[in-house]
Design a protein around this motif. Structure first.
Motif, PDB file in Angstrom:
ATOM      1  N   GLN A 187      90.179  44.778  17.451  1.00 28.16           N
ATOM      2  CA  GLN A 187      91.219  44.743  18.471  1.00 28.16           C
ATOM      3  C   GLN A 187      91.159  43.496  19.338  1.00 28.16           C
ATOM      4  N   SER A 188      90.181  42.629  19.130  1.00 25.42           N
ATOM      5  CA  SER A 188      90.053  41.439  19.967  1.00 25.42           C
ATOM      6  C   SER A 188      89.992  40.198  19.092  1.00 25.42           C
ATOM      7  N   VAL A 189      89.947  39.039  19.739  1.00 27.86           N
ATOM      8  CA  VAL A 189      89.819  37.779  19.015  1.00 27.86           C
ATOM      9  C   VAL A 189      88.521  37.104  19.441  1.00 27.86           C
ATOM     10  N   HIS A 190      87.976  36.280  18.562  1.00 26.79           N
ATOM     11  CA  HIS A 190      86.737  35.567  18.837  1.00 26.79           C
ATOM     12  C   HIS A 190      86.997  34.071  18.719  1.00 26.79           C
ATOM     13  N   HIS A 191      86.605  33.332  19.752  1.00 27.32           N
ATOM     14  CA  HIS A 191      86.795  31.891  19.774  1.00 27.32           C
ATOM     15  C   HIS A 191      85.472  31.188  19.472  1.00 27.32           C
ATOM     16  N   SER A 192      85.515  30.132  18.697  1.00 26.36           N
ATOM     17  CA  SER A 192      84.327  29.305  18.442  1.00 26.36           C
ATOM     18  C   SER A 192      84.759  27.845  18.378  1.00 26.36           C
ATOM     19  N   ALA A 193      83.817  26.960  18.670  1.00 17.40           N
ATOM     20  CA  ALA A 193      84.128  25.528  18.721  1.00 17.40           C
ATOM     21  C   ALA A 193      84.102  24.923  17.326  1.00 17.40           C
ATOM     22  N   THR A 194      84.965  23.960  17.100  1.00  9.50           N
ATOM     23  CA  THR A 194      84.927  23.182  15.863  1.00  9.50           C
ATOM     24  C   THR A 194      83.905  22.062  16.018  1.00  9.50           C
ATOM     25  N   THR A 195      83.622  21.378  14.920  1.00 10.56           N
ATOM     26  CA  THR A 195      82.714  20.232  14.987  1.00 10.56           C
ATOM     27  C   THR A 195      83.234  19.182  15.955  1.00 10.56           C
ATOM     28  N   LEU A 196      84.551  18.982  15.955  1.00  9.41           N
ATOM     29  CA  LEU A 196      85.153  18.011  16.861  1.00  9.41           C
ATOM     30  C   LEU A 196      84.973  18.431  18.318  1.00  9.41           C
ATOM     31  N   GLY A 197      85.199  19.718  18.614  1.00 14.51           N
ATOM     32  CA  GLY A 197      85.036  20.196  19.977  1.00 14.51           C
ATOM     33  C   GLY A 197      83.606  20.043  20.470  1.00 14.51           C
ATOM     34  N   SER A 198      82.631  20.384  19.624  1.00 13.43           N
ATOM     35  CA  SER A 198      81.224  20.246  20.009  1.00 13.43           C
ATOM     36  C   SER A 198      80.854  18.794  20.226  1.00 13.43           C
ATOM     37  N   ALA A 199      81.356  17.910  19.361  1.00 12.19           N
ATOM     38  CA  ALA A 199      81.040  16.484  19.487  1.00 12.19           C
ATOM     39  C   ALA A 199      81.603  15.912  20.787  1.00 12.19           C
ATOM     40  N   LEU A 200      82.805  16.333  21.162  1.00 18.21           N
ATOM     41  CA  LEU A 200      83.376  15.853  22.422  1.00 18.21           C
ATOM     42  C   LEU A 200      82.526  16.280  23.614  1.00 18.21           C
ATOM     43  N   LEU A 201      82.048  17.512  23.594  1.00 15.23           N
ATOM     44  CA  LEU A 201      81.231  17.998  24.696  1.00 15.23           C
ATOM     45  C   LEU A 201      79.925  17.233  24.826  1.00 15.23           C
ATOM     46  N   GLU A 202      79.325  16.896  23.725  1.00 14.49           N
ATOM     47  CA  GLU A 202      78.035  16.233  23.738  1.00 14.49           C
ATOM     48  C   GLU A 202      78.143  14.715  23.862  1.00 14.49           C
ATOM     49  N   GLY A 203      79.356  14.208  23.828  1.00 18.28           N
ATOM     50  CA  GLY A 203      79.512  12.761  23.924  1.00 18.28           C
ATOM     51  C   GLY A 203      79.076  12.038  22.679  1.00 18.28           C
ATOM     52  N   ASN A 204      79.087  12.748  21.529  1.00 20.64           N
ATOM     53  CA  ASN A 204      78.610  12.153  20.281  1.00 20.64           C
ATOM     54  C   ASN A 204      79.742  11.758  19.347  1.00 20.64           C
ATOM     55  N   LEU A 205      80.967  11.824  19.829  1.00 21.39           N
ATOM     56  CA  LEU A 205      82.088  11.515  18.960  1.00 21.39           C
ATOM     57  C   LEU A 205      82.142  10.017  18.704  1.00 21.39           C
ATOM     58  N   GLN A 206      82.130   9.651  17.443  1.00 23.97           N
ATOM     59  CA  GLN A 206      82.212   8.252  17.059  1.00 23.97           C
ATOM     60  C   GLN A 206      83.524   8.029  16.328  1.00 23.97           C
ATOM     61  N   ILE A 207      84.343   7.173  16.883  1.00 24.03           N
ATOM     62  CA  ILE A 207      85.621   6.876  16.278  1.00 24.03           C
ATOM     63  C   ILE A 207      85.499   5.569  15.515  1.00 24.03           C
ATOM     64  N   PRO A 208      85.698   5.599  14.208  1.00 20.80           N
ATOM     65  CA  PRO A 208      85.534   4.379  13.439  1.00 20.80           C
ATOM     66  C   PRO A 208      86.546   3.333  13.871  1.00 20.80           C
ATOM     67  N   GLN A 209      86.098   2.087  13.941  1.00 23.19           N
ATOM     68  CA  GLN A 209      86.992   0.995  14.285  1.00 23.19           C
ATOM     69  C   GLN A 209      87.862   0.630  13.096  1.00 23.19           C
ATOM     70  N   GLU A 210      89.042   0.136  13.420  1.00 27.28           N
ATOM     71  CA  GLU A 210      89.905  -0.327  12.352  1.00 27.28           C
ATOM     72  C   GLU A 210      89.274  -1.536  11.678  1.00 27.28           C
ATOM     73  N   PRO A 211      89.348  -1.616  10.359  1.00 29.47           N
ATOM     74  CA  PRO A 211      88.825  -2.814   9.695  1.00 29.47           C
ATOM     75  C   PRO A 211      89.604  -4.051  10.138  1.00 29.47           C
ATOM     76  N   SER A 212      88.884  -5.131  10.259  1.00 31.88           N
ATOM     77  CA  SER A 212      89.557  -6.376  10.672  1.00 31.88           C
ATOM     78  C   SER A 212      90.471  -6.860   9.573  1.00 31.88           C
ATOM     79  N   ARG A 213      91.538  -7.497   9.996  1.00 32.40           N
ATOM     80  CA  ARG A 213      92.506  -7.997   9.036  1.00 32.40           C
ATOM     81  C   ARG A 213      92.550  -9.508   9.124  1.00 32.40           C
ATOM     82  N   SER A 214      92.506 -10.094   7.977  1.00 37.88           N
ATOM     83  CA  SER A 214      92.586 -11.547   7.969  1.00 37.88           C
ATOM     84  C   SER A 214      94.046 -11.968   7.910  1.00 37.88           C
ATOM     85  N   CYS A 215      94.365 -13.026   8.541  1.00 40.32           N
ATOM     86  CA  CYS A 215      95.737 -13.519   8.529  1.00 40.32           C
ATOM     87  C   CYS A 215      96.024 -14.271   7.240  1.00 40.32           C
TER      88      CYS A 215
END
Length: 336
Positions: free
Chosen positions: A308-336
């Motif tokens: 009769q109820s719902v259960h909430h749990s964090a995703t890997t992304l949510g946990s990473a945001l809380l811990e400050g461990n989220l690493q966003i890959p940089q865009e590859p450099s582009r040569s002109c």
């Protein structure tokens, strides 16, 4: 000495509070903030919050000085409804009770004009008091509520074992060194001498995180009887927040909003149903449901139905945001 006198009916009506009471913790934290006690345990907490407190905290410090009498109306009978229910009870205090408590305070110290105006229970004065309570709680208590709750749950587990091993009398004898149980009488070390006859009303035992050194009770013997006693502390509980985890949560609170970030932190901590989270965070279930929907839409939590109820749990992304461990890959450099 304070002496609580028990009848047989009172022995059957001894209760242990189900968790931390927001208004008692608020009151007792004001005692610590306004004084010099507890620097080893609470010093880092004081330093962290002192410059963030709203100016309205001065009103609360008038009502809850570090020594002597504090206004009884700030701590109505503990209620599992949470912070807002407690504040509503404070703001509904009859004018006679406000006048009595303010007069007791004014007899011992000089009070500000805003504090004195509370005695008339005017709507503007009471709105100011409600805003002051909420503003102080948001800065001084809400970010640390998980630590408060966990310490009190640990104490409740200790008392449950003492009750199983030694019965009610055995449990009472283990609460605190300054509490002494003799048949029919619970004695509390105090600067005041008073006999409190319970007369069948029973007694509420309230473990408290911000209670320091010795148990306390209400001044007015006509109010529901309660003994508030200190729990054990991890000495590094607030210093641990000085690291990256605290900084990450501060930034997340700025990004998401404080309450939504708190909901995410509570979900990542142990998960739980909407009502579980509401109880732990001292907010309404409707508020938790609203914030959970937004977090779910953002991919930070997942929700599963369990009966009769719902259960909430964090995703890997949510946990990473809380811990400050989220690493966003940089865009590859582009040569002109």
């Amino acid at each position: 000495m304070l002496k609580f006198h028990f009848t047989d009916a009172d022995m059957a009506r001894i209760r242990m509070a189900g968790g931390p009471d927001p208004l008692w913790e608020l009151l007792l934290s004001l005692h610590l903030l306004g004084g010099h006690d507890g620097s080893v345990v609470f010093g880092a907490w004081k330093r962290r919050i002192r410059n963030r407190l709203p100016g309205s905290t001065r009103l609360l410090l008038d009502l809850a000085p570090p020594r002597g009498y504090s206004a009884d109306f700030l701590t109505p009978a503990p209620d599992r409804g949470g912070l807002e229910t407690g504040i509503d009870a404070v703001l509904s205090t009859p004018r006679g009770g406000l006048r009595r408590d303010i007069a007791r305070l004014a007899a011992a110290r000089n009070l500000g004009a805003r504090t004195l105006s509370l005695a008339e229970a005017g709507s503007d004065a009471m709105r100011s008091l409600g805003a002051a309570l909420r503003g102080y709680y948001d800065v001084a208590l809400r970010p640390y509520w998980a630590e408060v709750r966990n310490a009190i749950e640990a104490d409740r587990a200790l008392r449950a074992r003492a009750l199983l091993d030694g019965g009610t009398e055995g449990m009472l004898s283990t609460l605190h060194p300054s509490l002494r149980w003799q048949p029919g009488v619970l004695t509390v070390a105090s600067a005041y001498d008073r006999d409190i006859r319970l007369d069948g009303r029973g007694l509420l035992l309230l473990p408290s995180f911000f209670c320091w050194r010795a148990p306390i009770t209400l001044r007015d013997p006509g109010l529901p009887p309660v003994v508030v006693y200190p729990v054990a502390h991890d000495l590094g509980w607030s210093r641990a927040d000085d690291g990256r985890g605290h900084d990450a949560r501060e930034a997340l609170g700025t990004l998401l909003g404080r309450t939504r970030a708190d909901v995410l932190a509570a979900v990542a901590d142990h998960g739980g149903s909407t009502s579980d989270l509401a109880r732990r965070l001292v907010v309404s279930p409707a508020s938790v449901s609203q914030h959970a929907a937004a977090l779910r839409d953002s991919g930070l939590i997942v929700t599963q139905r369990r009966g009769q109820s719902v259960h909430h749990s964090a995703t890997t992304l949510g946990s990473a945001l809380l811990e400050g461990n989220l690493q966003i890959p940089q865009e590859p450099s582009r040569s002109c």
